[in-house]
Design a protein around this motif. Structure first.
Motif, PDB file in Angstrom:
ATOM      1  N   TRP A  65       0.850  -1.186   0.000  1.00  0.00           N
ATOM      2  CA  TRP A  65       0.000   0.000   0.000  1.00  0.00           C
ATOM      3  C   TRP A  65       0.890   1.242   0.000  1.00  0.00           C
ATOM      4  CZ3 TRP A  65      -0.920  -4.198   3.205  1.00  0.00           C
ATOM      5  CH2 TRP A  65      -2.107  -4.887   2.983  1.00  0.00           C
ATOM      6  N   SER A  66       0.294   2.395   0.018  1.00  0.00           N
ATOM      7  CA  SER A  66       1.080   3.631   0.096  1.00  0.00           C
ATOM      8  C   SER A  66       1.577   3.836   1.526  1.00  0.00           C
ATOM      9  CB  SER A  66       0.218   4.816  -0.335  1.00  0.00           C
ATOM     10  OG  SER A  66      -0.835   5.007   0.582  1.00  0.00           O
ATOM     11  N   ALA A  67       2.447   4.794   1.713  1.00  0.00           N
ATOM     12  CA  ALA A  67       3.042   5.024   3.033  1.00  0.00           C
ATOM     13  C   ALA A  67       2.002   5.442   4.064  1.00  0.00           C
ATOM     14  CB  ALA A  67       4.137   6.069   2.936  1.00  0.00           C
ATOM     15  N   SER A  68       1.036   6.252   3.677  1.00  0.00           N
ATOM     16  CA  SER A  68       0.043   6.712   4.650  1.00  0.00           C
ATOM     17  C   SER A  68      -0.943   5.604   5.013  1.00  0.00           C
ATOM     18  CB  SER A  68      -0.701   7.931   4.104  1.00  0.00           C
ATOM     19  OG  SER A  68      -1.344   7.600   2.890  1.00  0.00           O
ATOM     20  N   VAL A  69      -1.359   4.826   4.045  1.00  0.00           N
ATOM     21  CA  VAL A  69      -2.311   3.745   4.312  1.00  0.00           C
ATOM     22  C   VAL A  69      -1.639   2.611   5.073  1.00  0.00           C
ATOM     23  CG1 VAL A  69      -3.791   2.029   3.192  1.00  0.00           C
ATOM     24  CG2 VAL A  69      -3.704   4.349   2.311  1.00  0.00           C
ATOM     25  N   SER A  70      -0.353   2.376   4.810  1.00  0.00           N
ATOM     26  CA  SER A  70       0.338   1.264   5.456  1.00  0.00           C
ATOM     27  C   SER A  70       0.403   1.421   6.969  1.00  0.00           C
ATOM     28  CB  SER A  70       1.741   1.111   4.887  1.00  0.00           C
ATOM     29  OG  SER A  70       2.546   2.226   5.209  1.00  0.00           O
ATOM     30  N   THR A  71       0.441   2.639   7.465  1.00  0.00           N
ATOM     31  CA  THR A  71       0.449   2.853   8.916  1.00  0.00           C
ATOM     32  C   THR A  71      -0.837   2.340   9.543  1.00  0.00           C
ATOM     33  OG1 THR A  71       1.863   4.785   8.647  1.00  0.00           O
ATOM     34  CG2 THR A  71       0.685   4.584  10.722  1.00  0.00           C
ATOM     35  N   VAL A  72      -1.954   2.641   8.940  1.00  0.00           N
ATOM     36  CA  VAL A  72      -3.240   2.172   9.459  1.00  0.00           C
ATOM     37  C   VAL A  72      -3.341   0.656   9.321  1.00  0.00           C
ATOM     38  CG1 VAL A  72      -5.736   2.330   9.160  1.00  0.00           C
ATOM     39  CG2 VAL A  72      -4.323   4.378   8.941  1.00  0.00           C
ATOM     40  N   VAL A  73      -2.857   0.125   8.211  1.00  0.00           N
ATOM     41  CA  VAL A  73      -2.898  -1.317   7.982  1.00  0.00           C
ATOM     42  C   VAL A  73      -2.055  -2.038   9.028  1.00  0.00           C
ATOM     43  CG1 VAL A  73      -2.161  -3.116   6.363  1.00  0.00           C
ATOM     44  CG2 VAL A  73      -3.421  -1.135   5.533  1.00  0.00           C
ATOM     45  N   VAL A  74      -0.855  -1.528   9.296  1.00  0.00           N
ATOM     46  CA  VAL A  74       0.030  -2.167  10.273  1.00  0.00           C
ATOM     47  C   VAL A  74      -0.580  -2.117  11.671  1.00  0.00           C
ATOM     48  CG1 VAL A  74       2.252  -1.916  11.439  1.00  0.00           C
ATOM     49  CG2 VAL A  74       2.153  -1.919   8.977  1.00  0.00           C
ATOM     50  N   LEU A  75      -1.202  -1.018  12.039  1.00  0.00           N
ATOM     51  CA  LEU A  75      -1.859  -0.952  13.345  1.00  0.00           C
ATOM     52  C   LEU A  75      -2.968  -1.997  13.455  1.00  0.00           C
ATOM     53  CD1 LEU A  75      -2.039   2.910  13.889  1.00  0.00           C
ATOM     54  CD2 LEU A  75      -0.587   1.261  15.086  1.00  0.00           C
ATOM     55  N   GLY A  76      -3.674  -2.221  12.363  1.00  0.00           N
ATOM     56  CA  GLY A  76      -4.696  -3.264  12.352  1.00  0.00           C
ATOM     57  C   GLY A  76      -4.095  -4.653  12.495  1.00  0.00           C
ATOM     58  N   PHE A  77      -2.991  -4.907  11.806  1.00  0.00           N
ATOM     59  CA  PHE A  77      -2.347  -6.213  11.930  1.00  0.00           C
ATOM     60  C   PHE A  77      -1.725  -6.412  13.303  1.00  0.00           C
ATOM     61  CE2 PHE A  77      -2.297  -6.297   7.191  1.00  0.00           C
ATOM     62  CZ  PHE A  77      -3.066  -7.445   7.072  1.00  0.00           C
ATOM     63  N   TRP A  78      -1.213  -5.340  13.903  1.00  0.00           N
ATOM     64  CA  TRP A  78      -0.728  -5.457  15.281  1.00  0.00           C
ATOM     65  C   TRP A  78      -1.864  -5.858  16.214  1.00  0.00           C
ATOM     66  CZ3 TRP A  78       2.683  -0.500  16.219  1.00  0.00           C
ATOM     67  CH2 TRP A  78       3.878  -0.619  15.495  1.00  0.00           C
ATOM     68  N   SER A  79      -3.023  -5.248  16.028  1.00  0.00           N
ATOM     69  CA  SER A  79      -4.184  -5.589  16.861  1.00  0.00           C
ATOM     70  C   SER A  79      -4.597  -7.037  16.642  1.00  0.00           C
ATOM     71  CB  SER A  79      -5.354  -4.665  16.542  1.00  0.00           C
ATOM     72  OG  SER A  79      -5.013  -3.332  16.798  1.00  0.00           O
TER      73      SER A  79
END
Length: 117
Positions: A65-79
């Motif tokens: 994904w893009s850099a901005s979307v990847s932050t939200v995606v990673v937080l979701g995967f951490w959860s």
């Protein structure tokens, strides 16, 4: 890289990282090894491994994904990784350790493979 492979890699690294952080705690380490306290050196190593795996989950996310979307995606995967780790700790810490080790090896190996080719 496809979003599916990026998602699986980020999930595997997040799951392994959260499990490593869990085993850095005395309570969960005792569930796994039947030893009451984590030795200080091992505690530091588990924490460093957990943080490196969690930060490493950004690599496939940024390439998927893009850099901005990847932050939200990673937080979701951490959860998701934390939820799976907590649930699996209630069932069997030994199987959790095995599954997390397999996830870490597969996640890191898949990331390296994707970056090389």
């Amino acid at each position: 890289m496809s979003m599916l492979s990026a998602s699986l890699q980020a999930w595997a690294l997040s799951f392994a990282g959260m499990t490593a952080l869990a085993f850095a705690m005395d309570r969960h380490y005792a569930q796994w090894t039947a030893v009451d306290e984590v030795p200080a050196l091992q505690r530091r190593l588990w924490r460093c491994a957990g943080v490196l795996l969690l930060v490493g989950a950004w690599v496939p996310a940024v390439s998927g994904w893009s850099a901005s979307v990847s932050t939200v995606v990673v937080l979701g995967f951490w959860s998701l990784g934390a939820l799976l780790t907590a649930g699996w700790l209630a069932v069997s810490a030994r199987w959790l350790a095995r599954a997390a080790m397999a996830a870490a090896v597969l996640g890191i190996g898949s990331c390296l493979w994707s970056l090389m080719f």
